[in-house]
Design a protein around this motif. Structure first.
Motif, PDB file in Angstrom:
ATOM      1  N   SER A 255      27.184  67.750   9.733  1.00 61.80           N
ATOM      2  CA  SER A 255      27.912  68.904  10.266  1.00 61.80           C
ATOM      3  C   SER A 255      27.575  69.122  11.728  1.00 61.80           C
ATOM      4  N   ILE A 256      28.586  69.491  12.499  1.00 63.41           N
ATOM      5  CA  ILE A 256      28.379  69.789  13.917  1.00 63.41           C
ATOM      6  C   ILE A 256      27.941  71.246  14.061  1.00 63.41           C
ATOM      7  N   CYS A 257      26.847  71.472  14.765  1.00 64.63           N
ATOM      8  CA  CYS A 257      26.391  72.842  14.991  1.00 64.63           C
ATOM      9  C   CYS A 257      26.302  73.184  16.475  1.00 64.63           C
ATOM     10  N   SER A 258      26.545  72.212  17.370  1.00 65.44           N
ATOM     11  CA  SER A 258      26.585  72.501  18.806  1.00 65.44           C
ATOM     12  C   SER A 258      27.471  71.474  19.489  1.00 65.44           C
ATOM     13  N   LEU A 259      28.112  71.912  20.569  1.00 64.71           N
ATOM     14  CA  LEU A 259      29.062  71.064  21.300  1.00 64.71           C
ATOM     15  C   LEU A 259      29.132  71.574  22.729  1.00 64.71           C
ATOM     16  N   GLN A 260      28.975  70.667  23.701  1.00 69.23           N
ATOM     17  CA  GLN A 260      29.006  71.122  25.096  1.00 69.23           C
ATOM     18  C   GLN A 260      29.333  69.967  26.033  1.00 69.23           C
ATOM     19  N   TRP A 261      30.319  70.226  26.914  1.00 69.10           N
ATOM     20  CA  TRP A 261      30.636  69.279  27.979  1.00 69.10           C
ATOM     21  C   TRP A 261      29.626  69.439  29.111  1.00 69.10           C
ATOM     22  N   SER A 262      29.322  68.330  29.764  1.00 71.73           N
ATOM     23  CA  SER A 262      28.401  68.362  30.892  1.00 71.73           C
ATOM     24  C   SER A 262      29.062  69.045  32.084  1.00 71.73           C
ATOM     25  N   PRO A 263      28.274  69.525  33.059  1.00 67.61           N
ATOM     26  CA  PRO A 263      28.860  70.203  34.228  1.00 67.61           C
ATOM     27  C   PRO A 263      29.877  69.352  34.971  1.00 67.61           C
ATOM     28  N   GLY A 264      29.725  68.033  34.979  1.00 70.59           N
ATOM     29  CA  GLY A 264      30.679  67.163  35.649  1.00 70.59           C
ATOM     30  C   GLY A 264      31.811  66.694  34.769  1.00 70.59           C
ATOM     31  N   ASP A 265      31.869  67.160  33.527  1.00 71.25           N
ATOM     32  CA  ASP A 265      32.928  66.811  32.565  1.00 71.25           C
ATOM     33  C   ASP A 265      32.992  65.322  32.256  1.00 71.25           C
ATOM     34  N   ASP A 266      31.908  64.594  32.484  1.00 74.93           N
ATOM     35  CA  ASP A 266      31.927  63.157  32.205  1.00 74.93           C
ATOM     36  C   ASP A 266      31.216  62.807  30.902  1.00 74.93           C
ATOM     37  N   ARG A 267      30.536  63.755  30.277  1.00 76.49           N
ATOM     38  CA  ARG A 267      29.841  63.521  29.028  1.00 76.49           C
ATOM     39  C   ARG A 267      29.990  64.738  28.112  1.00 76.49           C
ATOM     40  N   LEU A 268      30.095  64.442  26.817  1.00 76.40           N
ATOM     41  CA  LEU A 268      30.152  65.489  25.802  1.00 76.40           C
ATOM     42  C   LEU A 268      28.967  65.305  24.865  1.00 76.40           C
ATOM     43  N   ALA A 269      28.219  66.382  24.651  1.00 81.28           N
ATOM     44  CA  ALA A 269      27.068  66.353  23.744  1.00 81.28           C
ATOM     45  C   ALA A 269      27.421  67.091  22.469  1.00 81.28           C
ATOM     46  N   SER A 270      27.069  66.489  21.341  1.00 78.21           N
ATOM     47  CA  SER A 270      27.274  67.130  20.049  1.00 78.21           C
ATOM     48  C   SER A 270      25.995  67.033  19.238  1.00 78.21           C
ATOM     49  N   GLY A 271      25.593  68.151  18.649  1.00 81.74           N
ATOM     50  CA  GLY A 271      24.399  68.194  17.825  1.00 81.74           C
ATOM     51  C   GLY A 271      24.755  68.382  16.371  1.00 81.74           C
ATOM     52  N   SER A 272      24.032  67.726  15.487  1.00 80.98           N
ATOM     53  CA  SER A 272      24.315  67.795  14.060  1.00 80.98           C
ATOM     54  C   SER A 272      23.196  68.501  13.322  1.00 80.98           C
ATOM     55  N   THR A 273      23.512  68.945  12.105  1.00 79.15           N
ATOM     56  CA  THR A 273      22.502  69.592  11.272  1.00 79.15           C
ATOM     57  C   THR A 273      21.456  68.587  10.796  1.00 79.15           C
ATOM     58  N   GLY A 274      21.759  67.307  10.889  1.00 80.59           N
ATOM     59  CA  GLY A 274      20.814  66.280  10.479  1.00 80.59           C
ATOM     60  C   GLY A 274      19.836  65.872  11.556  1.00 80.59           C
ATOM     61  N   GLY A 275      19.840  66.546  12.702  1.00 75.39           N
ATOM     62  CA  GLY A 275      18.882  66.263  13.760  1.00 75.39           C
ATOM     63  C   GLY A 275      19.323  65.215  14.761  1.00 75.39           C
ATOM     64  N   LEU A 276      20.611  64.860  14.779  1.00 73.35           N
ATOM     65  CA  LEU A 276      21.109  63.846  15.703  1.00 73.35           C
ATOM     66  C   LEU A 276      21.798  64.500  16.899  1.00 73.35           C
ATOM     67  N   LEU A 277      21.480  64.008  18.078  1.00 74.79           N
ATOM     68  CA  LEU A 277      22.138  64.417  19.313  1.00 74.79           C
ATOM     69  C   LEU A 277      22.964  63.240  19.800  1.00 74.79           C
ATOM     70  N   HIS A 278      24.287  63.387  19.791  1.00 73.99           N
ATOM     71  CA  HIS A 278      25.194  62.331  20.215  1.00 73.99           C
ATOM     72  C   HIS A 278      25.734  62.645  21.612  1.00 73.99           C
ATOM     73  N   ILE A 279      25.844  61.615  22.435  1.00 72.20           N
ATOM     74  CA  ILE A 279      26.441  61.723  23.761  1.00 72.20           C
ATOM     75  C   ILE A 279      27.693  60.863  23.767  1.00 72.20           C
ATOM     76  N   TRP A 280      28.846  61.480  24.097  1.00 73.05           N
ATOM     77  CA  TRP A 280      30.139  60.792  24.110  1.00 73.05           C
ATOM     78  C   TRP A 280      30.646  60.700  25.545  1.00 73.05           C
ATOM     79  N   ASP A 281      31.452  59.660  25.823  1.00 72.14           N
ATOM     80  CA  ASP A 281      32.039  59.544  27.154  1.00 72.14           C
ATOM     81  C   ASP A 281      33.273  60.437  27.246  1.00 72.14           C
ATOM     82  N   ASN A 282      33.912  60.420  28.406  1.00 69.26           N
ATOM     83  CA  ASN A 282      35.048  61.322  28.642  1.00 69.26           C
ATOM     84  C   ASN A 282      36.390  60.711  28.252  1.00 69.26           C
TER      85      ASN A 282
END
Length: 474
Positions: free
Chosen positions: A310-337
């Motif tokens: 499950s996703i519990c946090s989501l935030q675009w970086s200040p430069g809008d080039d990366r998206l961070a998503s946090g899960s309830t399972g302890g994973l921090l994912h970084i996605w491109d734009n």
């Protein structure tokens, strides 16, 4: 005579094969019925829908600008208890999707709320500001009052005492849920706070209640718990506010003109996090789906991705080039734009892991590749990550649950909100490589679930499970 022979024959079959006569007769009746045999099509409920089911529908919507509306019989699916997403060591309860009816109809009809049936429409109304006068005192050690109104003044300090809040206001009906995101401050200093199924707007400059909006009451029916707000987020220009609820619905609100701009239903479960990228909106849900939306387009979904947990946090970086998503399972994912289109094979460019849910999360405003995360109560670690290498730059043990996290870019501070044992608000100074505690602010009776900082970085706003809203000098 033939009828007697048939009865004898059936009786003989009953004895020879051990078939119950009533069952055999029922089977014959069903086979001869003009309606055909009774059968049911397995349909997954909203909280347990297979990820590919939703993505197939998104693909169809992206390929066809105006697909014909599909009319099909409504299938009522019994409610089931979804798996508990809170079993990740943060000591909190996550409420997972309550929408379990007409799931296939929503998917087949598409994402526009205008296509929903009348009984599923949710009308929101604007309410004028009504703020109580006086200075009511807190009743009891838990800081709760049965007649408390939103943003009632509970305590107004005459002098600023180190470590104490400047003002304490009421926040009744604030949901005590670790996985919600119910407080945000716009670039204009407008505070949005969700209390139950209502959203209140409070001007941090004039310190006055502006108004609130909420679902219109349905005559003869109690307000459903499924309408409770689960997250909200201001647009970059501070003119639009997006709200997500527990039924997978999102609504865009034009704050200047006080009216709803659009209803969006793209998720089949709780909308748990929102983040803007200029005019595009990204949303995450409890099923692990990330949808990228363009609210200006008739078909709003422009891209999607999926992650485990499950996703519990989501935030675009200040430069809008990366998206961070946090899960309830302890994973921090970084996605491109690259967000356009549906790609089932899409993978994050970087993944980091911590022992508990990645709920508290925030990009560093002046170091574009650095992100901060906070751990749950079984972890309690504040970490700074390099998202290019995936390494932890530094960390600090707080010995408490970290519920919320915000950066103050002008002060170059990091602010965290905590749970047991002190329910404090802590400010940190990061001077590479060290992370140093600057101040600890106490005043909440229960965990500090949400934080916000005004544009000038002069005040911290905190909302806690004690249903109190504090203003602190930064």
């Amino acid at each position: 005579m033939p009828q007697q022979q048939l009865s004898n024959q059936l009786a003989g079959q009953k004895k020879s094969h051990g078939v119950n006569y009533k069952r055999f007769r029922r089977w014959i009746t069903q086979r001869s019925s003009s309606e055909g045999p009774v059968a049911s099509t397995p349909v997954a409920p909203g909280g347990q829908c297979d990820p590919s089911f939703e993505f197939d529908t998104v693909c169809k919507r992206l390929e066809l600008e105006s697909p014909p509306r599909v009319h099909e019989q409504e299938h009522k699916v019994p409610q089931r208890n979804p798996p508990d997403a809170s079993a990740v060591g943060d000591g909190s309860v996550a409420v997972v999707p309550l929408t379990t009816t007409n799931t296939t109809q929503h998917c087949a009809r598409g994402w526009s709320d205008a296509e929903k049936s009348p009984e599923q429409q949710v009308t929101w109304v604007w309410g004028a500001a009504v703020q109580a006068q006086g200075n009511p005192q807190l009743a009891g050690s838990d800081g709760k009052r049965p007649d408390l109104q939103a943003f009632d003044i509970l305590n107004n300090a005459c002098t600023n005492v180190q470590g104490q809040s400047v003002m304490t206001l009421g926040a009744p009906s604030l949901l005590n849920d670790y996985y919600t995101n119910l407080l945000d401050c716009s670039c204009n200093g407008m505070i949005a706070l969700a209390l139950g199924s209502s959203v209140y707007l409070w001007n941090s400059e004039t310190r006055s209640l502006v108004g609130h909006f909420e679902p219109s009451p349905d005559p003869g029916q109690l307000r459903s718990e499924t309408l409770s707000i689960s997250c909200l987020c201001w647009s970059r220009d501070g003119r639009a506010l997006c709200i997500g609820n527990r039924r997978g619905e999102m609504q865009l609100w034009d704050v200047d003109h006080k009216h709803s701009m659009r209803n969006l239903r793209t998720h089949l479960s709780v909308v748990s996090a929102l983040s803007w990228k200029q005019q595009l909106l990204s949303s995450g849900c409890a099923l692990g789906h990330i949808h990228h939306l363009d609210p200006r387009a008739p078909t709003c979904v422009v891209g999607a991705a999926v992650q485990k947990g499950s996703i519990c946090s989501l935030q675009w970086s200040p430069g809008d080039d990366r998206l961070a998503s946090g899960s309830t399972g302890g994973l921090l994912h970084i996605w491109d734009n690259d967000i356009t289109g549906i790609k089932r094979s899409r993978q994050p460019v970087m993944t980091m892991e911590q022992p508990s849910a990645v709920k508290a999360l925030g990009w560093c405003p002046w170091q574009r590749h650095v992100i901060a995360t906070g751990g749950g109560w079984k972890d309690g670690e504040l970490r700074l990550w390099d998202t290019q290498s995936g390494s932890c730059l530094t960390s600090a043990n707080t010995n408490s649950q970290i519920c919320s996290l915000r950066w103050a870019d002008k002060k170059r501070y990091l602010v965290t909100g905590h749970g047991l044992p002190h329910h404090q608000v802590t400010s940190w100074k990061w001077e590479f490589p060290s992370l140093r505690r600057i101040d600890q602010l106490t005043g909440h009776f229960q965990r500090v679930l949400h934080l916000a900082i005004n544009p000038d970085n002069t005040h911290i706003f905190s909302a806690g499970a004690d249903q109190c809203f504090h203003i602190w000098d930064l």
